[in-house]
Design a protein around this motif. Sequence first.
Motif, PDB file in Angstrom:
ATOM      1  N   ARG A 600       0.839  -1.198   0.000  1.00 40.67           N
ATOM      2  CA  ARG A 600       0.000   0.000   0.000  1.00 40.67           C
ATOM      3  C   ARG A 600       0.876   1.251   0.000  1.00 40.67           C
ATOM      4  N   SER A 601       1.956   1.209   0.778  1.00 38.92           N
ATOM      5  CA  SER A 601       2.876   2.356   0.825  1.00 38.92           C
ATOM      6  C   SER A 601       3.568   2.555  -0.517  1.00 38.92           C
ATOM      7  N   LEU A 602       3.956   1.449  -1.167  1.00 39.61           N
ATOM      8  CA  LEU A 602       4.581   1.552  -2.487  1.00 39.61           C
ATOM      9  C   LEU A 602       3.620   2.158  -3.498  1.00 39.61           C
ATOM     10  N   PHE A 603       2.331   1.777  -3.397  1.00 42.55           N
ATOM     11  CA  PHE A 603       1.334   2.318  -4.327  1.00 42.55           C
ATOM     12  C   PHE A 603       1.171   3.818  -4.112  1.00 42.55           C
ATOM     13  N   TYR A 604       1.049   4.242  -2.842  1.00 48.31           N
ATOM     14  CA  TYR A 604       0.884   5.670  -2.565  1.00 48.31           C
ATOM     15  C   TYR A 604       2.118   6.453  -2.978  1.00 48.31           C
ATOM     16  N   ALA A 605       3.323   5.839  -2.778  1.00 46.84           N
ATOM     17  CA  ALA A 605       4.558   6.518  -3.176  1.00 46.84           C
ATOM     18  C   ALA A 605       4.616   6.687  -4.684  1.00 46.84           C
ATOM     19  N   SER A 606       4.187   5.664  -5.425  1.00 44.01           N
ATOM     20  CA  SER A 606       4.194   5.765  -6.887  1.00 44.01           C
ATOM     21  C   SER A 606       3.189   6.811  -7.365  1.00 44.01           C
ATOM     22  N   ARG A 607       2.065   6.942  -6.675  1.00 39.97           N
ATOM     23  CA  ARG A 607       1.057   7.947  -7.034  1.00 39.97           C
ATOM     24  C   ARG A 607       1.591   9.358  -6.801  1.00 39.97           C
ATOM     25  N   SER A 608       2.367   9.529  -5.705  1.00 36.01           N
ATOM     26  CA  SER A 608       2.898  10.869  -5.409  1.00 36.01           C
ATOM     27  C   SER A 608       3.974  11.265  -6.397  1.00 36.01           C
ATOM     28  N   VAL A 609       4.712  10.262  -6.942  1.00 34.16           N
ATOM     29  CA  VAL A 609       5.743  10.564  -7.950  1.00 34.16           C
ATOM     30  C   VAL A 609       5.092  10.971  -9.273  1.00 34.16           C
TER      31      VAL A 609
END
Length: 613
Positions: A600-609
């Motif tokens: 979930r954290s990886l998904f949110y991090a990719s969305r912020s990038v």
Amino acid sequence: MDVLGLEIKLPAWLNFAAHPLGMFLVNLFGWVIIALLVYYLTYLLIKYATRHTRTSIDDLIIGLIRKPLLTLLVAYGILRSWELAWGESKFSLALHRIYNGLLIISGAYVAWRILFEIIVAYLKPKVQESDSQADDIIIPILSRIGPVIIVIAAANAVVAALGGNLGTLLAGLGLLGLVLGYLFQEPLQGLFSGTYMALDNPFRQDDLLILEDGTTCQVRSIGVRVTQLYDVKRHILLFMPNARLAASRIVNLTKPSVELRVVLNVSISKPCDLKTATALLTEACNSHENVLGEWPKKQAAMRRRLEFYRGEYQRLLSLGTLSFAEEVQKAWLEEHLTRLEGELVRLEVEHDLRARSEEFSKELIALIKYCSYAEDSGFSANERQEIKRRILEAMDHFDDLIERITVWLYLVKIIECELIDTDYSVSIASFIQRDLLRDGKLTLQELAQCNAPGAPTEPMVKRSDLNKILSSDIEADKAVDRAQFRDRAHYVDYKRLYSIWHRNITHVYRGLEKAYHVERLRGEQEQRLDERIHAIERHFSDTFLLRVSYWQLPSANLVDANDGALTFQLAFFIDDVVREQFQRAERVTTEVLAEVDRLRSLFYASRSVVNPN
């Protein structure tokens, strides 16, 4: 002079023996010689007659009857010698009664020893191999009630032999029984409840139960009146009366199999859409080594998780000086990288094992159908021959399956247990480097080629050794070396696993061996051969590793959706709830949730990038 019923004329210098006392001593001496000859000849004859038997029961019986037989012969010699010397009298009548009483006591002594030295001591390991709990509890009942029955029966017979009033004794015993039944009402209720539970077979030793109050317990031992339970959460022993257990609702987590379904509620915050959230949750389950899943998808998910761990480990190595938190993370990654690489090897072998087990189950079902069709009009000679051929072929396939199980158990030991020998991790690397798993299987011969430390050289159960096996627990004690394990917990955990597999394999082997001798079946037994094989197949499908079914795959079902988050009901199967001292379910659940959080954290991090604003 009368010697042993024969008139013998004595020389003059032996006239003193013609007196009653001399006649008594001479006859008694003759009976002692006869008793000693019978004592030794009985031993030689029975040993000769049973020289080809495979069990030691005959030796036990010889040891039981020889001394009582010697005692009775000497006692009879005393009686006959007295009658020859002084004739019949009131005293000889008293000797007759004493001899009859001695005969009864000797019979009771033999029955007592047969009960404890054959029925209890010799058969107890054998009944542990059966699925039924009835024989496991009936033997303790016999060991407690049997002596009482023997003593009461012997006392009644001795009183009758000595000329006592048997009616008065029975009346007294009846009154005593009523008093004792009233005083021990609760213990007797527990006794009968234990017997009923044994016949119903709701659980057996080492099963994992959930009691009515929610307590999770391991069954340590099942007594006649009380069952001993181990509370796996609080590390305490509970002594539960059988009467209370029989009247309560019990959940057996180990039936029909040790695989446990876990259901969790998990929320995924938006902007994650439904399709992405479902894929994220399924990926978290498939990437865990102890969660059941479809092998190609599971293997890919585990490799992605492994690559992430490797990347994080390399990043920490490149930093040089690490903080305390980074040092802890680095040590955790080192341990889990080695473990995850090993688990990929184990699961590759397990995938092949499950496929082979599925084929064996199909083979048994085909045999059931053939027997069911052929038995309608009774088996012909050709049909019996065909059944024997099919069973023999199935047993050959089962031999191959046992070798795979032996290799799989070895991998479980070197990957999941803390062992003293550090060369085991080198063995895992050797399996991977040599590409031994290209065909999906690992054989005993390939283990030997890798010089794997402590690797088995032969299957854990061999068909030729079935008659030598008394107990799977005893075989586990022989096969599992305590010195290989760092702590007792891992040793006990692995020995329990080995014993369970050994018991299940032996059960199937013996069932097939009995079915193979179809020529011994007559009448109703012949008509029920398909039921016998069906029972074998049911036991096999419940206790062996079969292909993971669609209903055992991880699933994520949406149960609620609002403006802020999507809530899912996440369900997955844990491979073995009994392992790790019954704590595996908690560990796996925690690690799956941690993996959900990581993804979930990886998904949110990719969305912020992608969307920095």
